[in-house]
Write an enzyme that holds these catalytic residues in place. Sequence first.
Site, short mmCIF file in Angstrom:
data_model
loop_
_atom_site.label_atom_id
_atom_site.label_comp_id
_atom_site.label_asym_id
_atom_site.label_seq_id
_atom_site.Cartn_x
_atom_site.Cartn_y
_atom_site.Cartn_z
CE LYS A 83 -3.59 2.22 2.63
NZ LYS A 83 -4.73 2.05 3.89
CB SER A 158 -7.65 3.78 2.84
OG SER A 158 -7.05 3.36 3.77
CB SER A 182 -7.84 1.08 5.87
OG SER A 182 -8.75 2.46 5.83
#
Length: 489
Positions: A83, A158, A182
Amino acid sequence: MLHITIHAARRMLRAGDIGARELTAAILERIDAVDGQVRAYLTLTPELALAAADRADAALVAARAAGTTDDLPPLLGIPLAIKDTITTEGIRTTCGSRILENYIPPYQSTAMARLQQAGALILGKTNTDEFAMGSSTESSAYFATRNPWNLAHVPGGSSGGSAAAVAAGECLAALGSDTGGSVRQPAGFCGVVGLKPTYGRVSRYGLVAYASSLDQIGPLARDVTDAAELLGVLAGHDPLDSTSVPAAVPAYAQMLDRPVRGLRVGVPREYFAPGMQPEVEAAVRAAIQVLADLGAEVREIGLPHTDLALPVYYLIAAAEASANLARFDGIRYGLSAAAESLWETYRETRGQGFGPEVKRRIMLGAYALSAGYYDAYYLKAQQVRTLIRADFDAALAEVDVIACPTGPTTAFRIGEKMADPLSMYLTDILTLSANLAGLPAISLPCGFDGAGLPIGLQLMAGAFQEPLLLAAAFAYEQAAGWHTRHPTL
Ligand code: GLN
């Protein structure tokens, strides 16, 4: 091969049935073929990945000749995605923001260093809501990622890029970060496994800070075994993160087989509120019945302060974000808008560099922390957070794990919630309490709705009870078998 697990790939690599370059090249081809639709990656590093694959192949050949493949590092030759909120030395790290569009970190995050030490190779950086603020990956400054099960729907957020990449066969597993859900919410939306470890279990050094008292790095993977493997590599004390805990790291992946018989499973009544998609409730209740059939003792429990979790979270997260994001001043790193005065430089850089959701959080947080309001908002929220934590302490004195949905609905349509921040915040209602209480929690697939979108089962446990949590998840996964389904793209 595109949907191969880490543990299966490792066996094949060590046996010489595939090579690391062959595996990596196949995944890179898959990225070429589908990422134009899915848009999981912000940055790709194919040359670095292939060079690392060649080094892994050399080590594999030598170890096979010497009969020492069992001593090789656990992730040797395994291609992963990271990420873009996690710092990667020498590789652009944007956090999904224009303010870091050209930022190449001069240092390595501890999570990355540990993965590399374990032999993993990195395919690239995945899309995220800007600074991890969001639940759909739509607040990325670059583009929205799409759900591989239905491209008109969001992958969640996210860590939506990481979840979509795992589901679409664009990496074997990925890292995400979880401040209020997330890792778990996108895992649920994309039909993969997502684990948020206990606060302090995994070093946050090099994770770009959103809300420091809530943030935790966690793996997104194809099955519970792979999540356990990755946790084993990531977990452990780090002198560079004062909140990392010096507790011994159990061999998580070797502890999955413990029987569920007698395990006490609590089902919080507050987590099945009206407004939940009926198919989600039905699938999660059926999953809990599977645990009961395996011999678990299921009972209803109460977490009475659940309705306060959302306002408490959004106060604390915004307050901490407003302080953390003060460092993006146009002077030290990232975007710098040239201006007449220092004040103008701040205003221009932050005005141009941050998107609307990040600005909203900074304003909310700065307001909540400002003189005269601190006691009424931030301090009050911290006090209520203590009550929420006490709810979990009381419940976990009576049960071993808590079972509930990961979110109240399956993946919503792209664009559906962007105009209404509150409805976006509400999608986190079932995940953020684990962050407020610092507890480990996992999402794993437990079925599909009528439209063919995945449904997530969430399990939570006491602090540092990851072995128990993973064993319960593994037992369900093996009995139910949902992890073997993959989207067709
Ligand atoms: N959606 C939540 C938020 O916007 C959680 C995000 C996260 O866990 N990083 O704050």
